[in-house]
Design a protein around this motif. Structure first.
Motif, PDB file in Angstrom:
ATOM      1  N   MET A   1       0.847  -1.195   0.000  1.00 45.89           N
ATOM      2  CA  MET A   1       0.000   0.000   0.000  1.00 45.89           C
ATOM      3  C   MET A   1       0.877   1.238   0.000  1.00 45.89           C
ATOM      4  SD  MET A   1      -2.870   1.259   2.789  1.00 45.89           S
ATOM      5  CE  MET A   1      -3.894  -0.156   2.424  1.00 45.89           C
ATOM      6  N   THR A 148      -3.921   9.986  -5.813  1.00 43.66           N
ATOM      7  CA  THR A 148      -3.781   8.895  -4.854  1.00 43.66           C
ATOM      8  C   THR A 148      -2.301   8.638  -4.583  1.00 43.66           C
ATOM      9  OG1 THR A 148      -5.813   7.903  -5.715  1.00 43.66           O
ATOM     10  CG2 THR A 148      -4.359   6.463  -4.438  1.00 43.66           C
ATOM     11  N   ALA A 153      -6.286  11.472   3.620  1.00 44.03           N
ATOM     12  CA  ALA A 153      -6.957  10.195   3.866  1.00 44.03           C
ATOM     13  C   ALA A 153      -7.266   9.976   5.341  1.00 44.03           C
ATOM     14  CB  ALA A 153      -6.097   9.051   3.338  1.00 44.03           C
ATOM     15  N   SER A 191     -13.451   4.689  -3.634  1.00 44.35           N
ATOM     16  CA  SER A 191     -13.817   3.414  -3.031  1.00 44.35           C
ATOM     17  C   SER A 191     -13.045   3.170  -1.740  1.00 44.35           C
ATOM     18  CB  SER A 191     -13.549   2.272  -4.018  1.00 44.35           C
ATOM     19  OG  SER A 191     -12.186   2.243  -4.382  1.00 44.35           O
ATOM     20  N   SER A 192     -12.037   4.007  -1.486  1.00 41.87           N
ATOM     21  CA  SER A 192     -11.276   3.922  -0.240  1.00 41.87           C
ATOM     22  C   SER A 192     -10.791   5.318   0.109  1.00 41.87           C
ATOM     23  CB  SER A 192     -10.079   2.963  -0.385  1.00 41.87           C
ATOM     24  OG  SER A 192      -9.106   3.524  -1.243  1.00 41.87           O
ATOM     25  N   PRO A 193     -10.464   5.592   1.386  1.00 42.33           N
ATOM     26  CA  PRO A 193     -10.031   6.938   1.788  1.00 42.33           C
ATOM     27  C   PRO A 193      -8.791   7.428   1.050  1.00 42.33           C
ATOM     28  CG  PRO A 193     -10.585   5.622   3.715  1.00 42.33           C
ATOM     29  CD  PRO A 193     -10.593   4.689   2.541  1.00 42.33           C
ATOM     30  N   GLU A 194      -7.923   6.501   0.617  1.00 38.31           N
ATOM     31  CA  GLU A 194      -6.682   6.904  -0.037  1.00 38.31           C
ATOM     32  C   GLU A 194      -6.887   7.353  -1.479  1.00 38.31           C
ATOM     33  OE1 GLU A 194      -7.048   3.946   1.474  1.00 38.31           O
ATOM     34  OE2 GLU A 194      -6.024   4.449   3.361  1.00 38.31           O
ATOM     35  N   GLU A 195      -8.004   6.969  -2.096  1.00 37.22           N
ATOM     36  CA  GLU A 195      -8.219   7.258  -3.509  1.00 37.22           C
ATOM     37  C   GLU A 195      -8.688   8.689  -3.737  1.00 37.22           C
ATOM     38  OE1 GLU A 195     -10.795   4.553  -5.460  1.00 37.22           O
ATOM     39  OE2 GLU A 195      -9.532   2.803  -5.078  1.00 37.22           O
TER      40      GLU A 195
END
Length: 205
Positions: A1, A148, A153, A191-195
């Protein structure tokens, strides 16, 4: 990640982002109005506003009064449009364009499929986000800007919509300041906090 890098610079503080959101959604604003909206002390608000002015995100003007009394200082978001253009933001955009053009002359293989105006806009956009702690990746074919992993995030979920809206507004201002057909249309639902992916589009000038 991928490792999420911390933000830095004028918009690294949540309080400054909140203030910027307030002037983006309603301009002009006074220090008193910003204090009432944020709950911060006037001196703290002034410090945050000055950092945003120095970064080219906010412009100030003196109120034109038709009655007696001391004119107020009014603060508005720098949108890149002629009526709301920051001298600092103009110089940043011009400097980014000069550096981008020098790079393309020195390394012709870095030149993409965009025209000169669009390339100038993206030069300004890339430098703006690198200054803010992002590592932007441009897809010229799909006209997207990939940010990203998002440095925000770790922000509280309830703060993310405002953070995204502020950054979209900043992106629109940078593109407008650099002058060209590209416009920041939206931030894709992640779809995720990091995106974080921003969609651009071409508009008629």
């Amino acid at each position: 990640m991928a490792t999420v890098k911390p933000t830095y610079g004028p918009i690294s503080s949540y309080s400054r982002v909140h203030i910027l959101h307030l002037v983006q959604t309603q301009s002009p604003r006074t220090i008193a109005e910003l204090c009432a909206a944020t709950g911060l002390h006037a001196n703290t608000v002034r410090e945050h506003v000055q950092r945003l002015i120095d970064g080219g995100y906010i412009i100030q003007e003196t109120e034109r009064r038709t009655t007696r009394g001391r004119p107020r200082i009014l603060y508005s978001a720098a949108t890149g449009k002629p009526e709301a253009s920051s001298p600092i933001a103009r110089e940043k955009a011009a400097a980014a364009a000069r550096r981008g053009e020098m790079l393309r002359r020195a390394l012709p293989e870095t030149a993409g499929s965009l025209n000169a105006e669009e390339s100038r806009q993206l030069d300004a956009l890339i430098e703006h986000y690198e200054e803010s702690g992002f590592e932007p990746v441009i897809n010229e074919e799909q006209l997207t800007v990939e940010l990203t992993p998002c440095p925000h995030a770790a922000a509280l979920p309830e703060h993310r919509p405002m953070l995204c809206q502020v950054h979209l507004g900043l992106m629109q201002g940078v593109l407008a300041q650099a002058r060209g057909p590209l416009f920041a249309r939206c931030v894709r639902t992640p779809s995720s906090p990091e995106e974080c992916t921003v969609e651009l589009e071409r508009t008629a000038l």
